[in-house]
Design a protein around this motif. Structure first.
Motif, PDB file in Angstrom:
ATOM      1  N   THR A  81      40.832  46.243  39.752  1.00  0.00           N
ATOM      2  CA  THR A  81      40.152  47.307  39.187  1.00  0.00           C
ATOM      3  C   THR A  81      40.877  48.217  38.300  1.00  0.00           C
ATOM      4  N   PHE A  82      40.582  48.589  37.297  1.00  0.00           N
ATOM      5  CA  PHE A  82      41.039  49.525  36.495  1.00  0.00           C
ATOM      6  C   PHE A  82      40.052  50.468  36.259  1.00  0.00           C
ATOM      7  N   SER A  94      38.159  40.015  31.707  1.00  0.00           N
ATOM      8  CA  SER A  94      38.133  41.387  31.949  1.00  0.00           C
ATOM      9  C   SER A  94      36.536  41.802  31.709  1.00  0.00           C
ATOM     10  N   ILE A  95      36.255  42.636  32.474  1.00  0.00           N
ATOM     11  CA  ILE A  95      34.550  42.977  32.532  1.00  0.00           C
ATOM     12  C   ILE A  95      34.504  44.461  32.498  1.00  0.00           C
ATOM     13  N   ASN A  96      33.846  44.953  31.607  1.00  0.00           N
ATOM     14  CA  ASN A  96      33.508  46.357  31.443  1.00  0.00           C
ATOM     15  C   ASN A  96      32.650  46.949  32.611  1.00  0.00           C
ATOM     16  N   PRO A  97      33.057  47.921  33.287  1.00  0.00           N
ATOM     17  CA  PRO A  97      32.210  48.220  34.453  1.00  0.00           C
ATOM     18  C   PRO A  97      30.695  48.215  34.366  1.00  0.00           C
ATOM     19  N   ALA A  98      30.221  48.560  33.127  1.00  0.00           N
ATOM     20  CA  ALA A  98      28.816  48.832  33.099  1.00  0.00           C
ATOM     21  C   ALA A  98      28.338  47.492  33.088  1.00  0.00           C
ATOM     22  N   GLU A  99      28.990  46.387  32.788  1.00  0.00           N
ATOM     23  CA  GLU A  99      28.468  44.987  32.619  1.00  0.00           C
ATOM     24  C   GLU A  99      28.834  44.213  33.860  1.00  0.00           C
ATOM     25  N   VAL A 100      29.289  44.870  34.903  1.00  0.00           N
ATOM     26  CA  VAL A 100      29.713  44.159  36.165  1.00  0.00           C
ATOM     27  C   VAL A 100      28.722  43.194  36.934  1.00  0.00           C
ATOM     28  N   CYS A 101      27.427  43.895  37.030  1.00  0.00           N
ATOM     29  CA  CYS A 101      26.239  43.422  37.610  1.00  0.00           C
ATOM     30  C   CYS A 101      25.260  42.878  36.607  1.00  0.00           C
ATOM     31  N   THR A 102      25.354  42.543  35.206  1.00  0.00           N
ATOM     32  CA  THR A 102      24.364  42.201  34.524  1.00  0.00           C
ATOM     33  C   THR A 102      24.127  40.916  34.600  1.00  0.00           C
ATOM     34  N   ALA A 103      22.959  40.119  34.421  1.00  0.00           N
ATOM     35  CA  ALA A 103      22.791  38.827  34.589  1.00  0.00           C
ATOM     36  C   ALA A 103      23.605  38.056  33.624  1.00  0.00           C
ATOM     37  N   GLY A 104      24.310  36.747  34.072  1.00  0.00           N
ATOM     38  CA  GLY A 104      25.354  36.107  33.395  1.00  0.00           C
ATOM     39  C   GLY A 104      26.787  36.638  33.415  1.00  0.00           C
ATOM     40  N   SER A 105      27.259  37.723  34.078  1.00  0.00           N
ATOM     41  CA  SER A 105      28.449  38.488  34.131  1.00  0.00           C
ATOM     42  C   SER A 105      29.357  37.434  34.645  1.00  0.00           C
ATOM     43  N   PRO A 106      30.511  37.446  34.240  1.00  0.00           N
ATOM     44  CA  PRO A 106      31.572  36.748  34.878  1.00  0.00           C
ATOM     45  C   PRO A 106      31.792  37.122  36.342  1.00  0.00           C
ATOM     46  N   PHE A 107      31.666  38.168  36.318  1.00  0.00           N
ATOM     47  CA  PHE A 107      31.997  38.884  38.075  1.00  0.00           C
ATOM     48  C   PHE A 107      30.824  38.237  38.868  1.00  0.00           C
ATOM     49  N   VAL A 108      29.430  38.087  38.428  1.00  0.00           N
ATOM     50  CA  VAL A 108      28.397  37.784  39.293  1.00  0.00           C
ATOM     51  C   VAL A 108      28.750  36.166  39.595  1.00  0.00           C
ATOM     52  N   ASP A 109      29.151  35.402  38.695  1.00  0.00           N
ATOM     53  CA  ASP A 109      29.402  34.048  38.591  1.00  0.00           C
ATOM     54  C   ASP A 109      30.341  33.741  39.496  1.00  0.00           C
ATOM     55  N   TYR A 110      31.440  34.512  39.246  1.00  0.00           N
ATOM     56  CA  TYR A 110      32.557  34.327  40.371  1.00  0.00           C
ATOM     57  C   TYR A 110      32.278  34.840  42.009  1.00  0.00           C
ATOM     58  N   ALA A 111      31.570  36.002  41.984  1.00  0.00           N
ATOM     59  CA  ALA A 111      31.310  36.181  43.390  1.00  0.00           C
ATOM     60  C   ALA A 111      30.448  35.254  43.861  1.00  0.00           C
ATOM     61  N   GLU A 128      45.244  53.648  40.096  1.00  0.00           N
ATOM     62  CA  GLU A 128      44.846  54.792  40.248  1.00  0.00           C
ATOM     63  C   GLU A 128      43.705  54.980  39.325  1.00  0.00           C
ATOM     64  N   GLY A 129      42.659  55.687  39.733  1.00  0.00           N
ATOM     65  CA  GLY A 129      41.510  56.145  39.066  1.00  0.00           C
ATOM     66  C   GLY A 129      40.244  55.231  39.021  1.00  0.00           C
ATOM     67  N   SER A 130      40.531  54.007  39.677  1.00  0.00           N
ATOM     68  CA  SER A 130      39.771  53.021  39.582  1.00  0.00           C
ATOM     69  C   SER A 130      38.556  52.686  40.863  1.00  0.00           C
ATOM     70  N   VAL A 131      38.536  53.794  41.658  1.00  0.00           N
ATOM     71  CA  VAL A 131      37.651  53.490  42.645  1.00  0.00           C
ATOM     72  C   VAL A 131      36.180  53.519  42.196  1.00  0.00           C
ATOM     73  N   PRO A 132      35.601  54.269  41.217  1.00  0.00           N
ATOM     74  CA  PRO A 132      34.318  53.986  40.787  1.00  0.00           C
ATOM     75  C   PRO A 132      34.055  52.738  40.381  1.00  0.00           C
ATOM     76  N   THR A 133      35.168  52.120  39.527  1.00  0.00           N
ATOM     77  CA  THR A 133      34.877  50.529  38.966  1.00  0.00           C
ATOM     78  C   THR A 133      34.748  49.713  40.354  1.00  0.00           C
ATOM     79  N   MET A 134      35.380  49.937  41.265  1.00  0.00           N
ATOM     80  CA  MET A 134      35.483  49.154  42.358  1.00  0.00           C
ATOM     81  C   MET A 134      34.083  49.400  43.143  1.00  0.00           C
ATOM     82  N   ALA A 135      33.432  50.418  43.219  1.00  0.00           N
ATOM     83  CA  ALA A 135      32.399  50.939  43.727  1.00  0.00           C
ATOM     84  C   ALA A 135      31.087  50.373  43.054  1.00  0.00           C
TER      85      ALA A 135
END
Length: 182
Positions: A81-82, A94-111, A128-135
């Protein structure tokens, strides 16, 4: 007049060269045949190794080349997480934090792929500074499986850790633990 000796006529010289050429012809044919067989063998070996390499690459991305084996038999799959992106190590996406949980997101498929096997988990390497992205990613996982308890790991990757990894200057007590004892 001089007479040519019977063994040294010009026709004998040409017939000697022709005879030598005739003797070399079968050797050239054998060499050409062996060369042709070796060339075909080389093409077959190249095709086989190319197919094997593709299979290893496909299997590597499926099996999780960058996973961390756990003592309980499960695996941890690394995500970095950056502050402004989330990166899946295996795929390099790489996925923009705003798109992490959108339908069809690579993160959702990977999870979904990671958590389909019991004992697997995502391990977040937080810069450093990436806690909000991880959250955001953690909340996405909680929304995907609201009734299920999921294992999530994290590593705080500060500048000192990154420097020690880049310089291959891992402390002895960590290196000793990581290396199997004889």
């Amino acid at each position: 007049m001089r007479r040519a000796s019977p063994g040294r006529t010009s026709s004998t010289r040409t017939s000697g060269a022709a005879l030598q050429e005739e003797n070399n012809a079968p050797m050239m044919a054998i060499f050409g045949g062996v060369f042709g067989v070796l060339l075909v063998f080389l093409v077959v070996v190249n095709l086989y190794s190319d197919a094997a390499q593709r299979e290893r690459l496909e299997r590597g991305s499926e099996d999780g080349l960058y996973r961390i084996e756990r003592l309980d038999g499960g695996s941890g799959y690394v995500v970095i997480t950056f502050p402004d992106e989330l990166r899946i190590i295996e795929t390099g996406l790489s996925i923009n934090p705003a798109e992490v949980c959108t339908a069809g997101s690579p993160f959702v498929d990977y999870a979904r792929r990671v958590y389909q096997d019991n004992g697997n988990q995502l391990v977040f390497f937080m810069l450093e500074g990436s806690v909000p992205t991880m959250a955001l990613a953690r909340e996405c996982l909680r929304q995907m499986w609201p009734q299920q308890v999921l294992a999530i790991g994290w590593v705080i990757a500060d500048n000192e850790l990154l420097k020690s990894v880049a310089l291959n200057d891992i402390p002895d007590y960590i290196q000793g633990y990581a290396e199997p004892s004889p």
